[in-house]
Scaffold this motif. Structure first.
Motif, mmCIF file in Angstrom:
data_model
loop_
_atom_site.group_PDB
_atom_site.id
_atom_site.type_symbol
_atom_site.label_atom_id
_atom_site.label_comp_id
_atom_site.label_asym_id
_atom_site.label_seq_id
_atom_site.Cartn_x
_atom_site.Cartn_y
_atom_site.Cartn_z
ATOM 1 N N LEU A 99 0.856 -1.181 0.000
ATOM 2 C CA LEU A 99 0.000 0.000 0.000
ATOM 3 C C LEU A 99 0.895 1.235 0.000
ATOM 4 C CD1 LEU A 99 -3.061 0.557 0.102
ATOM 5 C CD2 LEU A 99 -2.832 0.808 2.573
ATOM 6 N N ILE A 100 0.715 2.094 -1.015
ATOM 7 C CA ILE A 100 1.597 3.240 -1.194
ATOM 8 C C ILE A 100 0.817 4.539 -1.002
ATOM 9 C CG2 ILE A 100 3.231 4.376 -2.739
ATOM 10 C CD1 ILE A 100 4.014 1.516 -2.086
ATOM 11 N N PRO A 101 1.190 5.380 -0.004
ATOM 12 C CA PRO A 101 0.575 6.711 0.083
ATOM 13 C C PRO A 101 1.033 7.530 -1.115
ATOM 14 C CG PRO A 101 2.340 6.470 1.703
ATOM 15 C CD PRO A 101 2.185 5.140 1.050
ATOM 16 N N THR A 102 0.101 7.922 -1.968
ATOM 17 C CA THR A 102 0.462 8.420 -3.294
ATOM 18 C C THR A 102 0.246 9.913 -3.481
ATOM 19 O OG1 THR A 102 -0.051 6.236 -4.201
ATOM 20 C CG2 THR A 102 0.068 8.074 -5.771
ATOM 21 N N LEU A 103 -0.848 10.461 -2.970
ATOM 22 C CA LEU A 103 -1.110 11.881 -3.183
ATOM 23 C C LEU A 103 -2.014 12.413 -2.080
ATOM 24 C CD1 LEU A 103 -0.433 14.086 -5.333
ATOM 25 C CD2 LEU A 103 -2.693 13.645 -6.304
ATOM 26 N N THR A 104 -1.615 13.550 -1.512
ATOM 27 C CA THR A 104 -2.416 14.201 -0.485
ATOM 28 C C THR A 104 -3.583 14.941 -1.124
ATOM 29 O OG1 THR A 104 -0.433 14.492 0.862
ATOM 30 C CG2 THR A 104 -2.357 15.812 1.449
ATOM 31 N N ASN A 105 -4.804 14.643 -0.666
ATOM 32 C CA ASN A 105 -5.999 15.291 -1.181
ATOM 33 C C ASN A 105 -6.535 16.300 -0.176
ATOM 34 O OD1 ASN A 105 -7.822 13.536 -3.612
ATOM 35 N ND2 ASN A 105 -5.765 12.955 -3.005
ATOM 36 N N VAL A 106 -6.937 17.463 -0.664
ATOM 37 C CA VAL A 106 -7.553 18.476 0.183
ATOM 38 C C VAL A 106 -9.026 18.130 0.354
ATOM 39 C CG1 VAL A 106 -8.163 20.909 0.407
ATOM 40 C CG2 VAL A 106 -5.933 20.258 -0.552
ATOM 41 N N LYS A 107 -9.417 17.948 1.620
ATOM 42 C CA LYS A 107 -10.802 17.621 1.952
ATOM 43 C C LYS A 107 -11.297 18.618 2.986
ATOM 44 C CE LYS A 107 -13.726 13.942 3.919
ATOM 45 N NZ LYS A 107 -13.748 12.552 4.444
ATOM 46 N N GLY A 127 -5.787 16.766 -5.090
ATOM 47 C CA GLY A 127 -4.438 17.190 -4.747
ATOM 48 C C GLY A 127 -3.783 17.946 -5.879
ATOM 49 N N GLY A 128 -2.487 18.083 -5.790
ATOM 50 C CA GLY A 128 -1.730 18.714 -6.858
ATOM 51 C C GLY A 128 -1.301 17.683 -7.882
ATOM 52 N N ARG A 129 -0.471 18.118 -8.800
ATOM 53 C CA ARG A 129 0.098 17.149 -9.747
ATOM 54 C C ARG A 129 1.125 16.274 -9.030
ATOM 55 N NH1 ARG A 129 -0.726 22.000 -12.163
ATOM 56 N NH2 ARG A 129 -2.170 21.992 -13.922
ATOM 57 N N LYS A 130 1.709 16.830 -7.974
ATOM 58 C CA LYS A 130 2.528 16.067 -7.051
ATOM 59 C C LYS A 130 2.395 16.733 -5.695
ATOM 60 C CE LYS A 130 6.755 18.608 -8.168
ATOM 61 N NZ LYS A 130 8.170 18.477 -8.609
ATOM 62 N N ASP A 131 2.734 16.001 -4.649
ATOM 63 C CA ASP A 131 2.545 16.526 -3.301
ATOM 64 C C ASP A 131 3.322 17.820 -3.074
ATOM 65 O OD1 ASP A 131 0.671 14.987 -2.069
ATOM 66 O OD2 ASP A 131 2.071 13.628 -1.110
ATOM 67 N N GLY A 132 2.612 18.793 -2.474
ATOM 68 C CA GLY A 132 3.267 20.021 -2.066
ATOM 69 C C GLY A 132 3.500 21.033 -3.165
ATOM 70 N N ASP A 133 2.940 20.824 -4.357
ATOM 71 C CA ASP A 133 3.165 21.786 -5.434
ATOM 72 C C ASP A 133 2.227 22.986 -5.303
ATOM 73 O OD1 ASP A 133 0.707 20.851 -6.307
ATOM 74 O OD2 ASP A 133 1.463 19.966 -8.167
ATOM 75 N N ASP A 134 2.328 23.906 -6.246
ATOM 76 C CA ASP A 134 1.530 25.129 -6.172
ATOM 77 C C ASP A 134 0.036 24.848 -6.256
ATOM 78 O OD1 ASP A 134 3.820 26.631 -5.945
ATOM 79 O OD2 ASP A 134 3.887 27.211 -8.066
ATOM 80 N N LEU A 135 -0.337 23.861 -7.057
ATOM 81 C CA LEU A 135 -1.755 23.540 -7.186
ATOM 82 C C LEU A 135 -2.319 23.043 -5.861
ATOM 83 C CD1 LEU A 135 -4.292 23.192 -8.883
ATOM 84 C CD2 LEU A 135 -3.425 20.948 -9.610
ATOM 85 N N TYR A 136 -1.575 22.177 -5.175
ATOM 86 C CA TYR A 136 -2.017 21.720 -3.853
ATOM 87 C C TYR A 136 -2.180 22.897 -2.897
ATOM 88 C CZ TYR A 136 -1.665 20.150 0.947
ATOM 89 O OH TYR A 136 -1.882 20.000 2.294
ATOM 90 N N TYR A 194 -4.590 9.675 -0.616
ATOM 91 C CA TYR A 194 -4.984 8.778 -1.703
ATOM 92 C C TYR A 194 -3.920 7.690 -1.822
ATOM 93 C CZ TYR A 194 -5.051 7.414 -6.690
ATOM 94 O OH TYR A 194 -5.030 6.709 -7.873
ATOM 95 N N PHE A 195 -4.350 6.435 -1.726
ATOM 96 C CA PHE A 195 -3.428 5.302 -1.749
ATOM 97 C C PHE A 195 -3.536 4.547 -3.075
ATOM 98 C CE2 PHE A 195 -3.906 5.952 2.799
ATOM 99 C CZ PHE A 195 -2.630 5.714 3.291
#
Length: 351
Positions: free
Chosen positions: A137-145, A290-299, A314-315
């Motif tokens: 199980l891989i933590p893949t992307l942080t989602n804003v909820k 989330g962003g295109r990758k964790d911690g980017d400007d979009l996130y 998101y896993f």
């Protein structure tokens, strides 16, 4: 318990799948809308697992793509499995126990072994349906909820620039229209125009340049579990978002904004208007992704709307079901030493 795998080859098969999916208490519309391009998905061989108990009651369903690996190893054709795009993994009702999850994954792995499956890549939903997963199980992307709370508290929780941007939109007399009628083809076309112009502006991959028919199909398939939000400046549509609804939660799916109207801050105006709509209709959460990758400007932009709310992870799931063949494929395809975090690694050169 009994696990069966059924292939979807045509519209009739898909309708049978939908009947089963719609029998569950709450179904994320992502389990329906990946069929917006049904012919493309069927070409990769689309299946779904069904787990039933001894009384023939359906406990779980999981769609998956069963994909042929082009290289033959020792005279045998092998396959790999991945979930359709978007939130996926098993569907279940809340009364399903851990023992059922364990049985499901055990039976799935046995099916893989019997059908020469080398690896599995799954995109899970945000409801914990990765429980007892038998792979990695891989933590893949942080989602804003964000939680929908009282109007005053929500307003105070926004970052100050969000409040200022919303005021800018109000001062420019922006107007928002909400659509939940799948027969409103004009509004769907308006949304599509903004979306495509946005994809062109950001040089998005061609796979994201969806045709109008795709949005018409997924909105129809969503069974009214959708919301189109379109912001207008005078008579011009300048920003839009397609939102999918599951239970008490809104999911921001796809959208866009015309660049010549950025200075009016229509996207901030849209997000706050959606929150107001959600509150009025008694929804509890709004997931911006989330962003295109964790911690980017979009996130970080999305986080300005819910800076005090905990994020949702998101896993993805990764599983090698035949290590020997996996390594042989890496050598055969020249990817054994690629050094990149790509799964399955033997498909790195096939991207």
């Amino acid at each position: 318990m009994k696990l069966t795998a059924s292939e979807i080859k045509n519209d009739f098969d898909f309708d049978e799948y939908l009947k089963i999916v719609n029998s569950f208490d709450f179904v994320n519309p992502f389990y329906r809308i990946w069929a917006g391009n049904i012919d493309d998905v069927i070409d990769e061989r689309l299946f779904y697992f069904t787990l039933k108990d001894e009384h023939n009651k359906t406990l779980m369903v999981m769609p998956f793509l069963f994909i042929k690996i082009p290289s033959v190893v020792d005279g045998v054709t092998y396959y790999d499995v991945k979930s359709p795009y978007g939130y996926s993994g098993p569907i279940f009702n809340d009364d399903v126990t851990d023992d059922v999850f364990i049985s499901f994954w055990t039976l799935v792995d046995a099916w893989y072994k019997e059908h020469h499956v080398v690896s599995e890549f799954l995109r899970f939903s945000l409801n914990g349906n990765y429980k007892c997963y038998s792979g990695h199980l891989i933590p893949t992307l942080t989602n804003v909820k964000g939680e929908i709370v009282s109007e005053d508290l929500q307003w105070n929780n926004f970052k100050s620039k969000v409040r200022n941007n919303y005021r800018k939109g109000v001062s420019e007399n922006l107007n928002i229209v909400f659509v939940q009628d799948a027969s409103d083809q004009e509004s769907i076309a308006v949304f599509h125009n903004i979306y495509i112009r946005t994809m062109q502006r950001i040089n998005a991959s061609i796979e994201y340049h969806y045709a109008l028919s795709y949005f018409q199909n997924i909105i129809e398939l969503s069974k009214n579990d959708f919301l189109l939000a379109i912001v207008y400046k005078d008579d011009v549509a300048i920003s839009a978002e397609l939102i999918l609804i599951s239970g008490d939660t809104l999911f921001s799916y796809l959208g866009g904004t015309l660049s010549e109207y950025f200075n009016l801050r229509p996207n901030d105006f849209l997000k706050i208007a959606v929150i107001q709509w959600a509150r009025a209709h008694e929804y509890k959460y709004y997931i911006l992704g989330g962003g295109r990758k964790d911690g980017d400007d979009l996130y970080h932009y999305k986080k300005t709307f819910f800076p005090k709310d905990p994020d949702e992870m998101y896993f993805t799931g990764r599983k090698i079901t035949n290590h020997q063949i996996y390594q042989k494929l890496n050598v055969l395809l020249g990817t054994a030493d690629s050094g990149e975090n790509y799964f399955p690694s033997y498909r790195h050169g096939m991207k």
